[in-house]
Design an enzyme around this catalytic site. Structure first.
Site, short mmCIF file in Angstrom:
data_model
loop_
_atom_site.label_atom_id
_atom_site.label_comp_id
_atom_site.label_asym_id
_atom_site.label_seq_id
_atom_site.Cartn_x
_atom_site.Cartn_y
_atom_site.Cartn_z
N HIS A 30 0.85 -1.20 0.00
CA HIS A 30 0.00 0.00 0.00
C HIS A 30 0.88 1.25 0.00
CE1 HIS A 30 -4.05 1.87 1.23
NE2 HIS A 30 -3.21 2.88 1.02
N HIS A 32 1.33 5.01 -2.18
CA HIS A 32 0.84 5.94 -3.21
C HIS A 32 2.01 6.61 -3.91
CE1 HIS A 32 -3.49 5.94 -2.04
NE2 HIS A 32 -2.98 5.55 -0.89
N ASP A 34 2.06 9.30 -5.69
CA ASP A 34 2.09 10.77 -5.56
C ASP A 34 2.37 11.24 -4.14
OD1 ASP A 34 -0.35 9.57 -5.10
OD2 ASP A 34 -1.55 11.28 -5.76
N GLY A 190 -9.46 8.15 -1.77
CA GLY A 190 -10.09 9.46 -1.58
C GLY A 190 -11.01 9.47 -0.37
N HIS A 217 -9.78 1.25 -0.12
CA HIS A 217 -9.58 2.01 1.12
C HIS A 217 -10.92 2.01 1.87
CE1 HIS A 217 -6.09 3.78 -0.92
NE2 HIS A 217 -5.73 4.34 0.22
N GLU A 220 -11.25 3.55 7.31
CA GLU A 220 -10.13 4.41 7.74
C GLU A 220 -10.75 5.66 8.40
OE1 GLU A 220 -7.95 6.15 4.49
OE2 GLU A 220 -6.29 6.80 5.75
N ASP A 298 1.87 3.73 3.06
CA ASP A 298 0.88 4.68 2.53
C ASP A 298 1.60 5.74 1.68
OD1 ASP A 298 -1.74 5.26 2.08
OD2 ASP A 298 -2.12 6.29 3.96
ZN LIG Z 1 -3.80 4.91 0.96
#
Ligand SMILES: [Zn+2]
Length: 358
Positions: A30, A32, A34, A190, A217, A220, A298
């Site tokens: 997991h 990202h 960006d 998101g 996701h 959370e 993350d």
């Molecule tokens: Zn994430």
């Protein structure tokens, strides 16, 4: 009634060192794209692209200071603001290729043997690239790093909760188109609150019908109801975070019985105030009760972390004993979106590479 998370046992003493964890072969499921750039690369790209004024500082030290403020912020904003710094710099093929390559290189350096990178291609089309061009640049960077550093990689394409279903569907179609060329799964990312996963049902039906692996996701920033939607309405194979799962005891039982993996990202959960602190994180309870917990970053940059660092915090701050940290690392390989045979090879390798602990 859900059983609350019990405090860590008194007098817990770490038995692993950070070097042990750095040496262990690891998987990252997991991460990202960006949120995981090198700071130096952000500055380089901003200079090259004439966008330096859009960054909050023009020096590494200045940017590091601002990154540290994320830890002290009581809202999500300071964390999320970093995406508005990184995304404008990731609108060209060269930038995307470089960032993907460097991310795989950084993972290889800490002995991550398998890396799943996720991102939303639509977020990189602001300056004219097509989603296919975006995806090819990312895959190209990862393939080059596989060759240079011996790491294995896969891409997860993310649909976005706050966009229309048609946008998620277009990204699911893109993911399916590249299924045999490096894309291993489809995700929904998101803001969870107010943007339920079930509104993206068509995208998930398409993705499943085209044999993609699904992770979502969920649980959370929202309660276990969001995990139920991800599993039962969208067909998720893995859950991103699942921090609120413990609040629904029946669902917790279901997730344990079926060994549905959770992609836990401890530092991110603390920074985004999903949990109060490392000591209060439910991951210790999950591991002790037999949930298939995997440990991930993350966002390597925004959370100023690495897979090694996350495992170190799991051991020393969440007070998870060495044998359970080892289990989590093995589970990372076992629940990767790799073909079955390849997963088995990885699991055998990691089992023999990491000693057993009492
Ligand atoms: Zn994430």
């Amino acid at each position: 009634m859900a059983t609350p998370i019990s405090p860590a046992p008194q007098g817990f003493l770490p038995t692993l060192t950070r070097d042990d964890l750095a040496r262990w072969p690891k998987a990252e499921l997991h991460c990202h794209l960006d949120g995981s750039l090198r700071l130096e690369t952000m500055l380089d790209l901003a200079r090259e692209q004439g966008k330096l004024s859009a960054l909050p500082s023009d020096s590494i030290d200045g940017l590091q200071d601002i990154l540290r403020q994320v830890d002290d912020s009581e809202t999500l904003e300071a964390y999320l603001r970093w995406f508005s710094y990184s995304l404008p710099l990731m609108q060209s093929r060269e930038a995307l290729r470089r960032i993907a390559y460097e991310l795989a290189e950084d993972n290889a350096k800490e002995n991550v043997r398998y890396l799943e990178v996720r991102y939303g291609p639509i977020l990189h089309t602001d300056e004219g690239l097509t989603m296919a061009e975006v995806n090819e640049a990312v895959l190209d960077g990862l393939k080059a790093a596989e060759k240079d550093f011996g790491i294995r990689t896969g891409v997860i394409v993310c649909g976005l909760r706050d966009r229309r279903e048609s946008a998620s569907l277009a990204q699911a179609e893109l993911a399916a188109q590249y299924r045999d060329q490096g894309v291993v799964g489809f995700d929904l990312a998101g803001g969870e609150r107010g943007n339920p996963a079930e509104l993206h049902g068509a995208a998930f039906y398409f993705a499943r019908k085209h044999l993609l692996n699904i992770t979502i996701h969920a649980g959370e920033a929202y309660g276990p109801e969001s995990i139920r939607q991800a599993l039962f309405k969208c067909g998720a194979h893995r859950i991103g975070h699942g921090t609120s799962l413990w609040q629904d005891e029946e669902l917790l039982r279901y997730v344990i019985d079926r060994q549905i993996p959770l992609e836990i990202c401890p530092t991110s959960n603390v920074q985004t105030h999903v949990v109060k602190g490392f000591k209060e994180h439910p991951l210790r309870k999950y591991l002790a009760e037999g949930v298939a917990v995997t440990i991930n970053t993350d966002n390597r940059l925004f959370s100023r972390t690495s897979v090694t660092e996350e495992l170190w915090r799991v051991h020393t701050e969440c007070d998870v004993p060495a044998n359970l940290v080892r289990d989590a690392v093995i589970l990372g390989f076992r629940h990767s979106f790799l073909p079955w045979e390849e997963k088995q090879d990885f699991v055998r390798m990691v089992r023999s590479a990491i000693p057993q602990y009492a």
